[in-house]
Design an enzyme around this catalytic site. Structure first.
Site, PDB file in Angstrom:
ATOM      1  N   HIS A  61      64.471  49.361  79.172  1.00  0.00           N
ATOM      2  CA  HIS A  61      65.393  48.439  79.608  1.00  0.00           C
ATOM      3  C   HIS A  61      66.054  47.267  78.707  1.00  0.00           C
ATOM      4  O   HIS A  61      65.508  46.175  78.664  1.00  0.00           O
ATOM      5  CB  HIS A  61      64.796  47.662  80.844  1.00  0.00           C
ATOM      6  CG  HIS A  61      65.784  46.773  81.657  1.00  0.00           C
ATOM      7  ND1 HIS A  61      65.445  46.538  82.980  1.00  0.00           N
ATOM      8  CD2 HIS A  61      66.886  46.195  81.325  1.00  0.00           C
ATOM      9  CE1 HIS A  61      66.630  45.981  83.479  1.00  0.00           C
ATOM     10  NE2 HIS A  61      67.726  45.752  82.607  1.00  0.00           N
ATOM     11  N   LEU A  64      72.194  46.449  74.724  1.00  0.00           N
ATOM     12  CA  LEU A  64      72.636  46.522  73.189  1.00  0.00           C
ATOM     13  C   LEU A  64      74.062  45.908  73.303  1.00  0.00           C
ATOM     14  O   LEU A  64      74.322  45.755  72.053  1.00  0.00           O
ATOM     15  CB  LEU A  64      72.574  47.882  72.472  1.00  0.00           C
ATOM     16  CG  LEU A  64      71.139  48.418  72.475  1.00  0.00           C
ATOM     17  CD1 LEU A  64      71.238  50.017  72.130  1.00  0.00           C
ATOM     18  CD2 LEU A  64      70.167  47.613  71.595  1.00  0.00           C
ATOM     19  N   ASP A 153      72.664  48.221  86.463  1.00  0.00           N
ATOM     20  CA  ASP A 153      72.066  46.970  86.207  1.00  0.00           C
ATOM     21  C   ASP A 153      72.939  46.012  85.364  1.00  0.00           C
ATOM     22  O   ASP A 153      73.816  46.078  84.436  1.00  0.00           O
ATOM     23  CB  ASP A 153      71.026  47.183  85.111  1.00  0.00           C
ATOM     24  CG  ASP A 153      70.189  46.083  84.800  1.00  0.00           C
ATOM     25  OD1 ASP A 153      70.251  45.717  83.590  1.00  0.00           O
ATOM     26  OD2 ASP A 153      69.615  45.374  85.514  1.00  0.00           O
ATOM     27  N   HIS A 180      68.590  47.751  89.735  1.00  0.00           N
ATOM     28  CA  HIS A 180      68.465  46.221  89.718  1.00  0.00           C
ATOM     29  C   HIS A 180      68.439  45.670  91.186  1.00  0.00           C
ATOM     30  O   HIS A 180      69.852  45.681  92.012  1.00  0.00           O
ATOM     31  CB  HIS A 180      69.660  45.731  89.018  1.00  0.00           C
ATOM     32  CG  HIS A 180      69.965  44.118  89.054  1.00  0.00           C
ATOM     33  ND1 HIS A 180      69.671  43.327  87.924  1.00  0.00           N
ATOM     34  CD2 HIS A 180      70.269  43.487  90.028  1.00  0.00           C
ATOM     35  CE1 HIS A 180      69.951  42.032  88.621  1.00  0.00           C
ATOM     36  NE2 HIS A 180      70.450  42.108  89.634  1.00  0.00           N
ATOM     37  N   HIS A 233      62.711  45.435  86.546  1.00  0.00           N
ATOM     38  CA  HIS A 233      62.352  43.767  86.396  1.00  0.00           C
ATOM     39  C   HIS A 233      61.657  43.350  87.721  1.00  0.00           C
ATOM     40  O   HIS A 233      62.294  42.462  88.370  1.00  0.00           O
ATOM     41  CB  HIS A 233      63.539  43.125  85.976  1.00  0.00           C
ATOM     42  CG  HIS A 233      64.701  43.158  86.378  1.00  0.00           C
ATOM     43  ND1 HIS A 233      65.303  43.237  87.778  1.00  0.00           N
ATOM     44  CD2 HIS A 233      66.192  43.321  86.068  1.00  0.00           C
ATOM     45  CE1 HIS A 233      66.467  43.459  88.098  1.00  0.00           C
ATOM     46  NE2 HIS A 233      67.107  43.420  86.804  1.00  0.00           N
ATOM     47  N   ASN A 279      67.916  36.314  85.214  1.00  0.00           N
ATOM     48  CA  ASN A 279      67.866  37.222  86.642  1.00  0.00           C
ATOM     49  C   ASN A 279      67.142  38.470  86.437  1.00  0.00           C
ATOM     50  O   ASN A 279      67.755  39.166  85.733  1.00  0.00           O
ATOM     51  CB  ASN A 279      69.403  37.336  87.194  1.00  0.00           C
ATOM     52  CG  ASN A 279      69.507  37.455  88.329  1.00  0.00           C
ATOM     53  OD1 ASN A 279      68.500  37.100  89.396  1.00  0.00           O
ATOM     54  ND2 ASN A 279      70.650  38.139  88.844  1.00  0.00           N
ATOM     55  N   ASP A 306      64.010  43.955  79.085  1.00  0.00           N
ATOM     56  CA  ASP A 306      65.219  43.571  79.746  1.00  0.00           C
ATOM     57  C   ASP A 306      65.881  42.733  78.471  1.00  0.00           C
ATOM     58  O   ASP A 306      66.454  41.488  78.682  1.00  0.00           O
ATOM     59  CB  ASP A 306      65.033  42.678  80.994  1.00  0.00           C
ATOM     60  CG  ASP A 306      66.548  42.560  81.684  1.00  0.00           C
ATOM     61  OD1 ASP A 306      66.501  42.098  82.663  1.00  0.00           O
ATOM     62  OD2 ASP A 306      67.558  42.986  81.147  1.00  0.00           O
ATOM     63  N   HIS A 310      72.377  36.747  74.061  1.00  0.00           N
ATOM     64  CA  HIS A 310      73.676  36.003  74.467  1.00  0.00           C
ATOM     65  C   HIS A 310      74.006  34.830  73.324  1.00  0.00           C
ATOM     66  O   HIS A 310      72.965  34.530  72.569  1.00  0.00           O
ATOM     67  CB  HIS A 310      73.428  35.081  75.575  1.00  0.00           C
ATOM     68  CG  HIS A 310      73.656  35.887  76.894  1.00  0.00           C
ATOM     69  ND1 HIS A 310      74.837  36.362  77.353  1.00  0.00           N
ATOM     70  CD2 HIS A 310      72.680  36.074  77.806  1.00  0.00           C
ATOM     71  CE1 HIS A 310      74.631  37.206  78.475  1.00  0.00           C
ATOM     72  NE2 HIS A 310      73.387  36.951  78.872  1.00  0.00           N
TER      73      HIS A 310
END
Lengths: 433, 310, 181
Positions: A61, A64, A153, A180, A233, A279, A306, A310
């Site tokens: 998970h 990229l 997801d 998800h 997740h 999340n 996950d 950012h």
């Protein structure tokens, strides 16, 4: 030819856990020798005494961000971070730009990874076109282009009828949907786990029920039509309980959790720390305990971080405006190794969670094991290495991690992918450029 | 005591002595407001910028008055007509204003924690004029001050707060100011808007307005915030008013000398009946009065002394 | 520490001061007393009582807190604590006698005058102080002085005029940093 000598070879898929010497040749595992190390070996020798030698770790998970958001991460930097974290394979999600709902995008990812990647990249393509939740994507074409599973997801598949149709259509082909699981309406407006911490800080809450309702829905639809499902997740106690129930009922439902959900709780939000915003959100201590129990009793099949890079300014702001997500490839292994403390989990079980399990769920043949003939994907782990995770160590393009500054224990000493060393901290053993 | 704060972000870590100190200072300020010339030079040459990202006329006007009475230069920035609508981030907006060297930023924002976030990135003093559902410290203090003025004490009083508890930053600041000073708080509202968890703060939570008002010394009515709701928290204003509105009959259950407060603006006929809003037990206008004095005190304590922005 | 004036000494000085005020203003008819918080307040009360005894007149008295008018707020080492202002009468056209215990740099008096002028338009403002310790930084002078006491900047002058008149005193102390103004 490569010899990894003297390490403790842990390969649950072949029921092996003992000192051995792994021989790699032609991109495959040739054999594992017992006894003394062979003398006069022609080829590179990697000393692994005091370390573990395990099938290459697989994170199923990862975001990229390539194509479309290359300033956050790209296939090159993402896989470099993966290799440094001990991962030889990653499965990347479809919420790119353009969305991975067409063979062109899938091929782009596969080819770019081949050219510039430091690890194997297995694309997970979209369940619905454009991730809009309205129309199915062309699954067979995507699978042929290299997609190993399907997921929207980032978002849930809102429409239960569409989820049913997609799962039912896929069933004869053996494709799996990675879900998800989130009821967006119940979760609406929330930015943190609905609990005392969010109340105290005045942050609107996301109730546990938003995840639980969705997991129950997805499991029951899978049950109705006999489809293959994987819950991504998992963060809640009831989520783990539902997965356990599905397993007991003999359904082909698997589940993953991420290290943040068994390491942190919503207490990490104090001071409105945006690096704790994700999340599903970090939940309460009881949920964290339930995740640990779920890992221990085998309910949870895989650990997947996950990885969600950012750029800085999306986290350097007021909490409500901050983006969700944290990077995780370089911290997943040490945080997972912490599970060994108090014998919550055995080393063999850990390798299941980080390698054999994901390989099985995604049907990655010749991966997740060191049996003869398997691909030469090997991770050498130093379970006792003490190190600090500093900003300068981060190989991802983004720095959004709540673990920066943490003193960690355990890391990958060497990561070998397809017989090539892609990461090494062992003196004398160099990684391929 | 020595005032050491550079910012007033919330009351969660205000000790009782600090709150008393602000109230004491507010008393002196109130005397200034009773003069013919309602101005003192204490903040002369200092600049206060009202940085309001959420609409509010009364709080902004109150801070503006407070600044002007202290001879400060007050500048108003409101997001509706500004760079924010062009997509500028909060941080960029604040930094741009900081470059013009104000002494104090009075910030109101819809995101909880926004003033705290700003205080980490700009060097001037920050006063929180309301952040999301988190705190509204000057309101908490002026409510305390008003009660002290009228009742002479706060410890041991029963204070009932009725309305949208869940979304109210006024409640949370009042819990700190009134609760910490010894009042017993009762929080009353529809179950969807009055979460049980709030009992962890030491208050009693109930959906029975009679229970809340019975024997109360102070009743604070909150405006029912329709504008924040997409999916409703209660069926209609009519239904709400029937269960949670304060009228003569319910008010008679309170102590004989009980007072009615409201942070404003009042929805007459909804949370408070027309007649009660104007009755002699309603001290709403005294709250407004106290508000200017308390805000003068805060601005003075932040900029009038050794912590002026350097 | 030196005792500049004991209880009796303070009494005598204040009596003389009061007589001077009455004499210069040709009676107590148009004067009002404003004590500067906080040292000038008890002093102004004493003077008021004395005028009552001597002239049989109740002179209006109030007090003013100059904290909000200080020119050294930014440099105050601690947040100056505010005191009370109470001038419950009009000062328009009145002769205001400002009363303070110690006159030093003159800045307090300047601030007090600014405050007074915000209250109204007095006919004149006169200054009565018990002790003038020198070191003026502004062109301020007292109309009525109890005693001139030369001091150094490291000394402080302490005035006690509350409670039992036998305990009243004016003391000169050596201090590291005097706040006496």
């Amino acid at each position: 030819m490569l010899l990894i000598k003297g390490g403790r070879v842990i390969d649950p898929a072949s029921h092996r856990d003992g000192i051995g010497h792994v021989v790699l040749e032609g991109g495959k595992v040739r054999e594992i020798l017992a006894g003394d190390a062979p003398g006069g070996f022609e080829g590179e020798v990697i000393p692994a005494e005091g370390k573990w030698v395990v099938p290459g770790l697989i994170d199923m998970h990862v975001h990229l961000r390539d194509p479309g958001y290359e300033w956050k991460e790209d296939i090159g930097t993402g896989t470099r971070a993966a290799a440094a974290g001990g991962f030889t394979s990653v499965a990347c999600m479809a919420n790119t730009n353009p969305v991975n709902d067409s063979q062109e995008v899938t091929r782009h990812i596969v080819e770019k990874a081949r050219r510039e990647g430091s690890a194997n990249v297995f694309p997970v393509a979209a369940v619905t076109r454009g991730l809009e939740g309205k129309e199915m994507a062309d699954y067979s074409e995507l699978a042929e282009a290299g997609a190993v599973a399907f997921s929207d997801d980032g978002k849930p598949v809102e429409n239960p009828l569409l989820l049913r149709r997609a799962m039912e259509y896929m069933r004869p082909f053996g494709y799996r949907i990675l879900s998800h699981a989130e009821d967006s309406v119940l979760a609406a407006g929330g930015a943190a786990h609905e609990g005392w911490t969010a109340r105290k800080l005045g942050i609107p809450g996301i109730p546990s029920a938003a995840e639980e309702v969705a997991i129950a829905r997805d499991i029951l639809i899978a049950r109705q039509i006999g489809g293959k499902l994987h819950i991504q997740h998992i963060s809640t106690r009831m989520g783990v309980d539902l997965l356990r129930m599905a397993r007991r009922a003999g359904l082909d439902v698997t589940g993953e959790t991420a290290p943040q959900y068994f390491t942190l709780t919503d207490a990490a939000l104090e001071g409105y720390d945006t690096n704790a915003k994700m999340n599903p959100p970090l939940r309460g201590e009881d949920d964290r305990m339930a995740i640990l129990e779920g890992i221990q009793d085998g309910t949870i099949d895989a650990i997947a971080c996950d990885h969600a890079p950012h750029e800085a300014y999306l986290k350097r702001c007021e909490f409500a405006a901050a983006a969700n997500g944290i990077i995780g490839l370089q911290t997943s292994l040490p945080l997972s190794l912490a599970l060994l403390a108090g014998r919550k989990v055995t080393p063999s079980h850990l390798v299941e969670l980080l390698s054999a399990g994901p390989a099985r769920i995604l049907c990655l043949r010749n991966k997740g094991t060191l049996a003869a003939g398997a691909d030469a994907d090997v991770t050498v782990i130093d379970p006792d290495a003490e190190w600090e995770f500093r900003p300068v160590d981060v190989l991802s393009k983004s720095l959004n991690s709540p673990f920066l500054g943490w003193k960690l224990r355990g890391r990958a000493s060497a990561t070998i992918c397809g017989g090539r060393v892609r990461h090494s901290t062992i003196p004398g053993v160099a990684a391929d450029a | 005591m020595n005032w050491r704060r550079r910012h007033v972000l919330g009351l969660s870590d205000f000790q009782p002595e600090e709150m008393e100190f602000v109230i004491d200072t507010a008393r002196s300020m109130e005397e200034v407001l009773s003069r013919d010339i309602k101005k003192v030079p204490a903040l002369r040459g200092k600049t206060v910028v009202n940085l309001f990202f959420e609409a509010s006329t009364r709080t902004r006007t109150s801070f503006e008055m407070a600044g002007k009475r202290l001879s400060a230069d007050v500048v108003n920035f409101s997001s509706a007509t500004s760079s924010v609508t062009k997509g500028e981030t909060l941080l960029d907006t604040a930094r741009n204003i900081e470059a013009m060297k104000p002494n104090i930023l009075v910030v109101r924002h819809s995101a909880s924690g926004a003033p705290l976030f700003l205080s980490r990135h700009v060097s001037c003093s920050i006063v929180n004029a309301g952040d999301g559902a988190n705190e509204h410290p000057s309101q908490g203090l002026l409510d305390l001050y008003t009660i002290l003025k009228v009742k002479g004490k706060i410890a041991g009083l029963k204070v009932a707060i009725v309305g949208d508890i869940l979304h109210s930053r006024v409640v949370r600041s009042d819990l700190h100011s009134l609760g910490r000073m010894g009042a017993k708080l009762w929080l009353c509202g529809p179950a969807t808007l009055a979460p049980r968890e709030m009992e962890r703060s030491g208050a009693v939570v109930t959906s029975d307005i009679r229970e809340a008002v019975r024997g109360a010394d102070v009743i604070i009515m909150l405006r029912i915030q329709l504008e924040r709701q997409k999916t409703a928290y209660f069926p209609s204003l009519r239904e709400y008013s029937r269960r949670f509105g304060l009228n003569r009959e319910i008010f008679s259950l309170a102590k004989e000398d009980a007072i009615i407060m409201h942070p404003g603006p009042i929805n007459r006929g909804v949370e408070l009946s027309d007649e009660l809003a104007d009755c002699e037990r309603s001290v709403v206008l005294r709250q407004v009065e106290s508000g200017v004095a308390v805000r003068m005190a805060l601005l003075y304590l932040l900029a009038g002394g050794s912590h002026a922005a350097h | 520490m030196k005792i500049l004036l004991d209880g009796k000494g303070v009494e005598r000085v204040l009596s003389r001061l009061t007589h001077e005020i009455i004499e210069k203003n040709k009676g107590a008819g148009e004067i009002v007393l404003v004590g500067i918080a906080s040292g000038g307040i008890p002093l102004s009360q004493v003077i008021r009582r004395k005028i009552q005894v001597i002239e049989g007149v109740e002179v209006p008295a109030g007090f003013v807190d100059i904290t909000l008018y200080r020119d050294d707020l930014a440099r105050a080492g601690y947040q100056a604590r505010m005191k009370r202002t109470e001038i419950p009468f009009s000062i328009d056209e009145k002769k205001v006698i400002l009363v303070d215990d110690v006159l030093y740099t003159g800045r307090t008096i300047r601030a007090a005058m600014d405050a007074l002028i915000d209250f109204g338009r007095p006919r004149n403002i006169q200054l009565a102080v018990l002790i003038d310790r020198g070191h003026r930084e502004l062109p301020i002078r007292a109309d009525f002085v109890g005693r001139n006491v030369p001091t150094s900047r490291t000394e402080t002058v302490e005035v006690r005029v509350e409670g039992n008149p036998e305990d009243w005193a004016v003391l000169l102390k050596e201090e590291s940093r005097g706040k006496g103004e």
